[in-house]
Each structure stands twice: as structure tokens, then as C-alpha cells.
Design a protein around this motif. Structure first.
Motif, PDB file in Angstrom:
ATOM      1  N   ASN A  47     -57.936 148.972 -77.123  1.00  0.00           N
ATOM      2  CA  ASN A  47     -58.677 149.008 -75.860  1.00  0.00           C
ATOM      3  C   ASN A  47     -58.224 147.860 -74.962  1.00  0.00           C
ATOM      4  OD1 ASN A  47     -60.496 151.281 -76.202  1.00  0.00           O
ATOM      5  ND2 ASN A  47     -61.442 150.087 -77.828  1.00  0.00           N
ATOM      6  N   ASP A  51     -56.058 150.568 -70.808  1.00  0.00           N
ATOM      7  CA  ASP A  51     -56.838 151.693 -71.318  1.00  0.00           C
ATOM      8  C   ASP A  51     -58.217 151.740 -70.678  1.00  0.00           C
ATOM      9  OD1 ASP A  51     -54.895 152.477 -73.474  1.00  0.00           O
ATOM     10  OD2 ASP A  51     -55.399 150.469 -74.181  1.00  0.00           O
ATOM     11  N   ARG A  85     -63.037 156.001 -67.980  1.00  0.00           N
ATOM     12  CA  ARG A  85     -62.259 156.389 -69.141  1.00  0.00           C
ATOM     13  C   ARG A  85     -63.049 157.411 -69.945  1.00  0.00           C
ATOM     14  NH1 ARG A  85     -60.460 152.948 -74.484  1.00  0.00           N
ATOM     15  NH2 ARG A  85     -58.749 154.295 -75.107  1.00  0.00           N
ATOM     16  N   ASN A 268     -51.999 155.046 -66.727  1.00  0.00           N
ATOM     17  CA  ASN A 268     -51.548 154.500 -68.007  1.00  0.00           C
ATOM     18  C   ASN A 268     -50.677 155.524 -68.728  1.00  0.00           C
ATOM     19  OD1 ASN A 268     -51.225 153.087 -70.397  1.00  0.00           O
ATOM     20  ND2 ASN A 268     -53.228 153.656 -71.204  1.00  0.00           N
TER      21      ASN A 268
END
Length: 284
Positions: A47, A51, A85, A268
Motif C-alpha cells: 500500500n 496505490d 481506491r 498507477n
């Protein structure tokens, strides 16, 4: 408390008595020769900021450079509600979920080792599944949600390994090499006003892997162990194009752009994981 102490002493005694049986001296032989085996364990994703702070990114003029704003007809930010996320659970920002950050991993492998004194070198080919996946969601002022997801379908590696053989028939080693993964991408939205076209839904990704482990011979032909690996891929290429819908709109933010449509990607492109597995090998 007494019961816990008794259990602890019993476990320690069992290990102490089992160790000589597992570590028979010269009867087991060295590590030279071919072997086959399998592994089972857990994979999890890190993480890092890349992320946790991931978002959608846009190319509105078709030049292949992302980071363009998507604006409404009045010049406002069409994605001002924000990003999160994970997989969107509704049309507005809130709780996102659904990332497969921790999943079972398993594989089969074949390899060959050669021992020189107490040094062991070799190579191994491995293939299996590391069933991780993740997603990122964006929210427009419509309101609507847009979710880009990816998951690892199956993976493989070709690795070298080198280590030190101890007198206890224990091998401590490091390993590293080339990694491959079949990655499946997907898109979901509750926007019914635009057309959406996906590119590179299934991709072959190449990366690298490195780690180390401990292996213990318990007979001439059988060994067990524990292996840790870090694996990293870059997943460039998956794109969602938001185009004109039916009926056509003169004010839709995705199409009032220099290109007449908007390409969407993730910020990402790193798809990595840690893994720890128990191994069992049969040696010929």
C-alpha cells in the motif's frame, strides 16, 4: 496459564526431538539433481502512495499524454467529486471496496540444483496462480461512477537460485529472475449517456521477481521449505475510450474535447505483490 505453559513446553520438546530426525547427516546426500514440486501460500499487495492515492487520468486531445482535465460546458471540473481506491459501491464518493489485496497463491515447478562444496546453485521454472486484483474508481458530477479493474489470471517465472547448504541438510538460498503474468482488465460504469470502448483487455505482462527461502531435506528424495518472493509488473496499455452516445450530446464533458472523445487510464501502472509460500519438492 499453566495449561499454556505445558503446551509451550510440549511444542518445544517436540521440535527438539524432531530436529535430529529431520537433519540426518550424510545419509541424505547432497542437493545435486533435478526436482519437481509445488507451493501453496498467500500473496498480498503493498500500500504505497502510488496505490492508495491512485486515480483515473484522462487524454482529451488524443496526443497520448495523460493528465488533461475533463470539463463541463461551463468549464467546471467534471470529476470534482473525486476518486477512490477500490470498486465504487454507488454513484457518489463514499466507501469503495472489492480489492483482492490478499489472496491464496499456488504453483507447480521443476528445477535443477548443483552442489559445489557447501554452495548450491540452480534454476527453476514455475507456473501457477496468484489471484490478486485491484481497482480504482472515479466519480463525475452527472452523478456517475467509473471503475477500472485488473486481476492476475495466472503467472509464471524463470529464476536462478544460489545458497548455502548447512550440515543439518538445510539449504538457505536467494532467488531471482524473469516473471510473466496474464492480466485481465475490465471496466464498469453506470453512465448510460456515452459509448465506451476498451483496448487491451487481456495483456501479457513481463516483469521481475526476487526473494529467498529455506529448504529442509527430510529424506534423500523429499524436502520441504518456506519461500518469500516480491514480484513486480508494469501494465501499460489498457485504455477506455469514452465517445459520443445516442442520442448525440453537444454538452457531454467526454466529447466536447479537441479529440471529440476522451481516453481513460489509471495513474498507477505498477502491479506488484509480496508472497510467502510453503514448498514441497521431490528430488530424483
Amino acid at each position: 496459564m499453566i495449561r499454556k505453559d505445558i503446551i509451550s513446553i510440549a511444542l518445544a520438546s517436540s521440535i527438539a526431538f524432531a530436529t535430529p530426525a529431520l537433519a540426518q547427516d550424510n545419509d541424505i546426500g547432497d542437493w545435486s539433481g533435478p526436482y519437481v514440486g509445488g507451493s501453496l501460500g498467500l500473496a498480498w499487495q503493498p500500500n504505497f502512495d502510488r496505490d492508495t492515492l491512485e486515480r483515473l487520468t484522462f487524454d482529451t486531445n488524443g496526443d497520448g499524454v495523460y493528465g488533461d482535465p475533463v470539463n463541463t460546458a461551463t468549464g467546471a471540473d467534471a470529476f470534482s467529486p473525486g476518486f477512490c481506491r477500490g470498486r465504487a459501491l454507488g454513484s457518489t464518493p463514499g466507501t469503495c471496496g472489492g480489492d483482492k489485496d490478499k489472496r491464496v497463491a499456488f504453483s507447480g515447478y521443476v528445477g535443477y540444483d548443483r552442489q559445489f562444496g557447501n554452495i548450491v546453485v540452480g534454476g527453476v521454472l514455475e507456473g501457477g496462480r496468484t489471484m490478486i486484483g485491484n481497482a480504482v474508481s472515479g466519480f463525475s458530477t452527472t452523478p456517475a461512477s467509473y471503475v477500472l479493474s485488473r486481476r492476475m489470471d495466472w503467472d509464471a517465472s524463470a529464476r536462478l537460485r544460489a545458497g548455502v547448504a548447512l550440515p543439518t541438510n538445510t539449504l538457505i538460498y536467494g532467488t531471482g529472475g524473469l516473471a510473466y503474468a496474464k492480466v485481465k482488465n475490465s471496466f464498469a460504469t453506470n453512465n448510460t449517456f456515452n459509448s465506451f470502448t476498451e483496448t487491451n483487455r487481456s495483456s501479457d505482462e513481463w516483469g521481475w521477481t526476487a526473494g529467498g527461502g529455506v529448504e529442509q531435506k527430510i529424506s534423500r528424495n523429499f524436502s520441504i521449505g518456506v519461500l518469500y518472493r516480491y514480484t513486480r509488473f508494469k501494465t501499460d496499455g489498457y485504455t477506455v475510450n469514452a465517445g459520443q452516445g445516442t442520442p448525440p450530446s453537444a454538452t457531454n464533458p467526454f466529447v466536447i474535447t479537441p479529440a471529440g472523445s476522451t481516453n481513460i487510464q489509471r495513474t498507477n501502472n505498477v502491479f506488484d505483490n509480496h508472497g510467502i509460500r510453503a514448498t514441497a519438492s521431490f528430488r530424483f
